[in-house]
Design an enzyme around this catalytic site. Structure first.
Site, short mmCIF file in Angstrom:
data_model
loop_
_atom_site.label_atom_id
_atom_site.label_comp_id
_atom_site.label_asym_id
_atom_site.label_seq_id
_atom_site.Cartn_x
_atom_site.Cartn_y
_atom_site.Cartn_z
N ALA A 1 56.89 45.43 71.30
CA ALA A 1 56.43 45.00 72.61
C ALA A 1 56.72 46.10 73.63
O ALA A 1 57.59 46.95 73.41
CB ALA A 1 57.14 43.71 73.01
N GLY B 1 57.50 43.14 67.97
CA GLY B 1 56.24 42.43 68.15
C GLY B 1 55.15 42.93 67.23
O GLY B 1 54.22 42.18 66.90
N GLU C 1 55.74 41.13 64.03
CA GLU C 1 55.36 39.74 64.27
C GLU C 1 53.84 39.57 64.27
O GLU C 1 53.32 38.56 63.79
CB GLU C 1 55.98 39.26 65.59
CG GLU C 1 57.50 39.10 65.49
CD GLU C 1 58.15 38.80 66.82
OE1 GLU C 1 58.78 37.73 66.94
OE2 GLU C 1 58.05 39.63 67.74
N GLU D 1 65.17 43.52 67.60
CA GLU D 1 65.45 42.87 68.88
C GLU D 1 66.93 42.70 69.19
O GLU D 1 67.35 42.77 70.35
CB GLU D 1 64.75 41.50 68.94
CG GLU D 1 63.25 41.57 69.16
CD GLU D 1 62.45 41.74 67.88
OE1 GLU D 1 61.21 41.62 67.93
OE2 GLU D 1 63.07 42.02 66.83
#
Length: 255
Positions: free
Chosen positions: A66, A112, A115, A135
């Site tokens: 992200a 992300g 994911e 993370e």
């Protein structure tokens, strides 16, 4: 819509979405998430599209994560809103798409990015791919479905190991534990992914749509009943009639 961060290419019954932010290793920001979501809506409504491939531009990165600078100063309320909206807008949408979505993981798939790949129905990776959920090094946990999808793919113990340690694993290890389906040299990745997509595109789109729904319910107490219901529903549909007729007539079906 003006697409600034994504590219779309259509080849026969296949559609390829390329995340195109090479300056940030294709990191996901809110704008990119919305662009991919909008493209998925368009492709879902496009009857000529049977299979969707998602990949990243270049050879270094699928999606490096992200875009942290975009939410670095968020408080709890805004952070929860970000996670909820992003999951609904994109990640859950991919998992529940009525058309198969294949991730062609070219390089880094972190946070992300992993994911996003896990939300896809199938994952092929390049030999140089590195996958992980870092993370916890930021004092966070995965917020786009990582804690839920990773255990389903590789088991709770291995998922805990990857999430708690934040380590990156190479593509071959990812294949060994079931995180990716196949691994190919970077120059062959998209070709091999398209070969699989073409094979899938020959089959009944209605049957595949029902199969996606049933498989997504496989870890719930509704899975077996869903399979029975969808199996029965398909007997009333044109694809089943064409498929059975083609089999009896010893020809290829025309779905």
């Amino acid at each position: 819509m003006d697409y600034k961060n994504t590219l779309l290419k259509k080849e026969d019954k296949l559609s390829i979405i390329t995340i195109n932010r090479p300056e940030s290793l294709n990191a996901l920001n809110a704008e990119t998430i919305q662009e991919i979501s909008t493209l998925l809506d368009e492709l879902k409504a496009d009857n000529s599209c049977r299979v969707i491939i998602i990949t990243g531009s270049g050879e270094k990165s699928f999606v490096a994560g992200a875009d942290i600078k975009e939410f670095s100063d968020f408080g709890q309320e805004k952070a929860e809103e970000l996670a909820r909206n992003s999951q609904n807008i994109l990640f859950n949408k991919i998992e529940n798409m009525s058309k198969p979505v294949i991730a062609a993981v070219n390089g880094f798939a972190l946070g992300g990015g992993l994911e996003l790949a896990m939300a896809c129905h199938i994952r092929y990776a390049s030999e140089n791919a590195k996958l992980g959920l870092p993370e916890v090094t930021l004092g966070l946990i995965p917020g786009y479905g990582g804690t839920q999808r990773l255990p389903k793919l590789i088991g709770k113990g291995l998922a805990n190991e990857l999430i708690f340690s934040a380590k990156m694993i190479p593509a071959q290890r990812a294949k060994e534990i079931g995180l990716v389906n196949e691994v190919y040299p970077i120059e062959e990745l998209l070709t091999k992914t398209k070969e699989l997509a073409t094979l899938i595109a020959r089959n009944s789109p209605m049957a595949i749509s029902k199969a996606i729904d049933a498989v997504n319910l496989s870890d719930t107490d509704k899975g077996f009943e869903a399979e029975i219901k969808y199996f029965g529903q398909l007997f009333e549909m044109d694809d089943k009639k064409e498929g059975v007729s083609a089999f009896m007539e010893k020809r290829k079906p025309n779905f």
